[in-house]
Design a protein around this motif. Structure first.
Motif, short mmCIF file in Angstrom:
data_model
loop_
_atom_site.label_atom_id
_atom_site.label_comp_id
_atom_site.label_asym_id
_atom_site.label_seq_id
_atom_site.Cartn_x
_atom_site.Cartn_y
_atom_site.Cartn_z
N MET A 60 0.83 -1.20 0.00
CA MET A 60 0.00 0.00 0.00
C MET A 60 0.87 1.26 0.00
SD MET A 60 -3.03 0.21 -0.46
CE MET A 60 -3.64 1.80 -0.96
N LYS A 61 2.02 1.16 0.69
CA LYS A 61 2.92 2.31 0.83
C LYS A 61 3.36 2.81 -0.55
CE LYS A 61 7.23 3.71 3.00
NZ LYS A 61 7.68 4.31 1.74
N PHE A 62 3.59 1.86 -1.45
CA PHE A 62 4.04 2.25 -2.78
C PHE A 62 3.03 3.18 -3.44
CE2 PHE A 62 3.80 1.55 -7.35
CZ PHE A 62 5.08 1.90 -7.73
N TRP A 63 1.75 2.82 -3.30
CA TRP A 63 0.71 3.62 -3.94
C TRP A 63 0.57 4.99 -3.27
CZ3 TRP A 63 -0.48 1.93 -8.51
CH2 TRP A 63 -0.35 0.57 -8.77
N ASP A 64 0.72 5.02 -1.92
CA ASP A 64 0.68 6.30 -1.21
C ASP A 64 1.82 7.21 -1.69
OD1 ASP A 64 -1.45 5.36 0.15
OD2 ASP A 64 -0.34 4.80 1.96
N ASP A 65 3.02 6.59 -1.80
CA ASP A 65 4.17 7.37 -2.27
C ASP A 65 3.96 7.85 -3.69
OD1 ASP A 65 5.36 6.96 0.11
OD2 ASP A 65 6.72 5.38 -0.55
N LEU A 66 3.34 6.97 -4.51
CA LEU A 66 3.07 7.35 -5.91
C LEU A 66 2.19 8.58 -5.97
CD1 LEU A 66 3.30 6.58 -8.94
CD2 LEU A 66 1.19 5.30 -8.66
N VAL A 67 1.14 8.59 -5.12
CA VAL A 67 0.24 9.75 -5.08
C VAL A 67 1.03 10.99 -4.68
CG1 VAL A 67 -1.72 10.76 -3.87
CG2 VAL A 67 -1.84 8.40 -4.66
N GLU A 68 1.91 10.83 -3.69
CA GLU A 68 2.69 11.98 -3.23
C GLU A 68 3.54 12.54 -4.36
OE1 GLU A 68 5.36 11.18 0.04
OE2 GLU A 68 6.27 13.14 -0.27
N VAL A 69 4.24 11.64 -5.07
CA VAL A 69 5.13 12.09 -6.14
C VAL A 69 4.32 12.73 -7.27
CG1 VAL A 69 6.76 11.31 -7.89
CG2 VAL A 69 6.91 10.43 -5.57
N MET A 70 3.16 12.14 -7.54
CA MET A 70 2.33 12.70 -8.61
C MET A 70 1.81 14.08 -8.23
SD MET A 70 0.42 9.38 -10.11
CE MET A 70 -0.26 10.01 -11.60
N HIS A 125 8.87 16.10 -2.53
CA HIS A 125 8.45 14.76 -2.11
C HIS A 125 9.62 14.11 -1.40
CE1 HIS A 125 10.72 12.82 -5.33
NE2 HIS A 125 10.25 13.72 -6.16
N LYS A 126 9.33 12.97 -0.77
CA LYS A 126 10.38 12.21 -0.08
C LYS A 126 11.48 11.88 -1.06
CE LYS A 126 7.11 9.59 2.02
NZ LYS A 126 6.51 8.31 2.25
N GLN A 127 12.68 11.67 -0.53
CA GLN A 127 13.75 11.29 -1.44
C GLN A 127 13.72 9.79 -1.69
OE1 GLN A 127 17.33 13.16 0.12
NE2 GLN A 127 17.40 14.27 -1.81
N PHE A 128 13.93 9.46 -2.96
CA PHE A 128 13.96 8.05 -3.34
C PHE A 128 15.20 7.79 -4.18
CE2 PHE A 128 9.43 9.18 -3.13
CZ PHE A 128 8.94 8.18 -2.31
N LEU A 129 15.65 6.54 -4.13
CA LEU A 129 16.64 6.14 -5.13
C LEU A 129 16.00 6.25 -6.51
CD1 LEU A 129 18.05 2.97 -3.38
CD2 LEU A 129 19.28 5.11 -3.76
N ARG A 130 14.79 5.72 -6.57
CA ARG A 130 13.99 5.85 -7.78
C ARG A 130 12.56 5.97 -7.33
NH1 ARG A 130 14.63 1.81 -12.80
NH2 ARG A 130 16.29 3.17 -13.51
N LEU A 134 22.60 12.13 -2.44
CA LEU A 134 21.38 12.49 -1.73
C LEU A 134 21.72 13.07 -0.36
CD1 LEU A 134 19.22 9.32 -2.45
CD2 LEU A 134 19.30 11.43 -3.76
N ALA A 135 20.88 14.00 0.10
CA ALA A 135 21.10 14.65 1.39
C ALA A 135 20.50 13.82 2.52
CB ALA A 135 20.49 16.04 1.38
N HIS A 136 19.47 13.06 2.25
CA HIS A 136 18.82 12.25 3.27
C HIS A 136 18.89 10.79 2.87
CE1 HIS A 136 17.18 16.00 4.75
NE2 HIS A 136 16.78 16.26 3.52
N LEU A 137 18.69 9.95 3.84
CA LEU A 137 18.60 8.52 3.54
C LEU A 137 17.34 8.31 2.69
CD1 LEU A 137 20.07 5.87 4.27
CD2 LEU A 137 18.32 5.53 6.02
N PRO A 138 17.49 7.77 1.48
CA PRO A 138 16.30 7.64 0.63
C PRO A 138 15.29 6.67 1.21
CG PRO A 138 18.21 6.61 -0.38
CD PRO A 138 18.71 7.35 0.80
#
Lengths: 374, 253
Positions: B113-123, B133-138, B233-237
């Motif tokens: 579920m987290k993936f979809w929440d993050d997807l909404v955030e990035v979108m 948005h949060k930092q991600f590797l990808r 990256l400045a933060h842990l992704p």
């Protein structure tokens, strides 16, 4: 007319010598495109009983029969009178009406499991629809009955093989191809609108000669006639490779006989013998006469319209020229990206400014606090 | 997490702030070599494909010039085929990298579920509704879109080879790919091939824009990551676990 059991039987009854018979067999070997070493096989085949053929007509224009009648090698008369025993064909039959229909029933009973069924035309699958009635019965019932006792089934023409013009949009009778109404039977597809006459007679002559069907490809078409793209056998191919095209039916390129690719020729997607066998004993074929191929042996070729553009409009979507749509989409995307970039830049600048201001405020606050302490 | 001293970088930002940035190694050579081969081959394939669809047609006499430039349809078609084979080979190369390197396996975690929440955030971020948005590797959107682009490329390969090998319908190639011709006919493959080519082109345009934008807006070394294989990256992704090995250490190239 006297009935004959085989070609050799006919020669005997007519008092023609064995030598003449062998000469005819040699000629036939050459006409069927077989190696000279195959002559004994052909002789053996010619001594066998003539295969019984029932020829049915469904949802179609009878153009395939018209083409069949014009075969030059083997001659249609040779095929119909000497190579096969054509017992029922409502177009070529001299008889008609009830006696003829009774004859069909009799033949189906007598030669059950032995006769060849040749079918022209698509079939509307609903017998209650009232479409395509033959002798008071629906065609779909008739063809199912005939197919049940057939040794082999040949679907002549694009209608029987793929559904053809009847099955094209919007297909008011829901017409389908032969293999969609007949299961458990191997059907040889001989598509074309119409097929080349020599291809039609060639397939049935192959069965008459060898008692089996010719090798088929993955669409159940005989490999020897449908194994090449028209584009790869076309005499105008060098013009394609060199980039010499007719851009219009009236331009110099069209007059000079250059490639018709840009005028919508379907040669690159069509498998038929038009390029090498050609029509009417090698006289010509559509591309040679200056008109692009319309792909009449291809499945659903009627729906790949318009015929005069390189790619068809996608059915139902009404898309038109994909490159134009792509160019418009690219333009729209460029505008969108510019707008997004500008907005992002403004947003980033505001954010940075706000951060700076926040920092300044925090610093001021800290200063005030430190002053307050003093 | 174990990161070597030398992998820490300290830089000064415009505002005079000091930040601790960490360099993460993500993309193996397999992915990077594939990426740039794909760039070259897709440019060649798209350009030559457009020309094949609407070949340059020379008037009387001018075709000689065309042939002197080696721009005959025959030559352009061969170029298209060579580029197609290069793309396929590099794609197989990338699949090998996918198998041996965890960093090349940054796929969408569609069952979380987290993936979809993050997807909404990035979108939301890309719709300009959220500053960052949060930092991600990808990020999840990138993960989804790369799966989509691989899908589109596979469609192009399958339809392309189906049409290519049909030159000999009895050959091995058409045994492998010929089944695609059967359901809707070969013309349909041309249409699909052409539409998907445009989709890939539009995808590439959006992709280049997003990468350049991310590089400017977020300063994570987005563009250089496809050359060096590392991101700063400045933060842990948020998705750091995707490049941890079994013992929980971050995988280094």
């Amino acid at each position: 007319m006297e009935g004959y059991d085989s070609i050799w039987d006919m020669y005997k009854k007519k008092g023609i010598s064995r030598r003449s018979f062998i000469k005819t067999c040699t000629a036939m070997t050459a006409l069927l495109g077989l190696a000279p070493a195959m002559l004994p096989e052909v002789v053996k085949a010619a001594e066998k009983r003539l295969p019984v053929v029932i020829w049915l007509h469904g949802h179609e224009c009878t153009g395939c029969s018209e083409a069949f009648l014009r075969s030059g090698a083997p001659l249609t008369s040779d095929v119909v009178l000497n190579m096969i025993a054509l017992e029922y064909d409502d177009t070529l039959g001299a008889a008609s009406g009830e006696p003829f229909e009774n004859h069909l029933q009799e033949i189906m009973k007598t030669y059950k499991g032995q006769y060849i069924l040749a079918v022209e035309g698509a079939a509307p699958p609903d017998p209650k629809g009232g479409f395509c009635m033959v002798g008071g019965r629906s065609f779909v019932e008739e063809v199912k009955e005939a197919a049940a006792g057939a040794a082999a089934i040949i679907a002549y023409g694009s209608c029987a093989a793929w559904g053809g013009i009847q099955a094209a949009r919007p297909n008011p009778t829901q017409a389908v191809s032969l293999n969609e109404i007949i299961d458990n039977k191997h059907i040889v597809n001989v598509p074309g609108c119409p097929p080349i006459p020599e291809v039609m007679t060639g397939v049935i002559a192959h069965y008459a000669m060898f008692g089996n069907l010719p090798p088929l490809d993955n669409r159940n078409c005989p490999k020897q006639f449908f194994g090449n793209r028209i584009h790869d056998t076309c005499y105008r191919r060098p013009f394609f490779d060199a980039g010499m095209f007719a851009n219009d039916f009236n331009d110099a390129g069209a007059r000079a006989g250059w490639c018709l690719y840009k005028l919508g020729c379907r040669g690159p997607e069509t498998y038929a013998s038009c390029g090498n066998m050609r029509w009417w004993n090698g006289l010509s074929y559509p591309i040679q006469s200056g008109h692009g191929c319309i792909g009449c042996t291809s499945k659903n070729f009627w729906d790949n319209d318009p015929f005069y553009t390189r790619l068809p409009e996608v059915a139902g979507l009404g898309l038109g020229n994909i490159d134009k749509i792509g160019a418009v989409a690219t333009g729209a995307l460029a505008v969108g990206i510019t707008a997004h970039l500008a907005t992002s830049a403004v947003q980033k600048r505001r954010r940075d400014q706000k951060e700076l201001e926040d920092e300044k405020k925090a610093a001021e606050e800290a200063e005030r606090m430190s002053r307050g302490k003093d | 997490m174990t990161v070597k001293e030398s992998q820490f970088i300290e830089i000064s930002m415009d505002s005079g702030k000091e930040m601790h940035l960490t360099r993460y190694y993500i993309f193996s050579p397999f992915l990077r070599i594939f990426h740039w081969l794909m760039v070259v081959s897709i440019i060649v394939l798209f350009a030559s494909g457009i020309v094949i669809m609407t070949p340059m047609s020379m008037g009387e006499g001018q075709y000689v010039v065309l042939n002197n430039w080696h721009l005959s349809v025959d030559w352009i078609r061969n170029l298209h085929f060579v580029a197609g084979f290069v793309l396929t080979a590099s794609f197989l190369f990338r699949i090998y990298g996918y198998i041996i390197n965890k960093g090349d396996r940054l796929l969408p975690n569609i069952f979380r579920m987290k993936f979809w929440d993050d997807l909404v955030e990035v979108m939301m971020h890309y719709c300009l509704l959220k500053y960052s948005h949060k930092q991600f590797l990808r990020n999840p959107m990138a993960r989804m879109s790369y799966v989509a682009i691989y899908g589109l490329i596979v469609v192009e390969m399958l339809t392309g080879f189906a049409m290519y090998f049909q030159v000999n319908p009895n050959g091995v190639g058409s045994f492998l790919f010929g089944w695609l011709v059967i359901p809707y006919g070969e013309m349909f493959l041309h249409v699909v091939h052409h539409i998907v080519a445009w989709c890939i082109f539009l995808f590439a345009a959006i992709h280049v824009y997003m990468v350049v934008r991310a590089d400017f807006m977020e300063r994570e070394g987005e563009i250089s990551s496809m050359i060096s294989g590392t991101k700063v990256l400045a933060h842990l992704p948020d998705d750091i676990n995707d490049i941890r090995d079994k013992r929980g250490r971050i995988i280094k190239g």
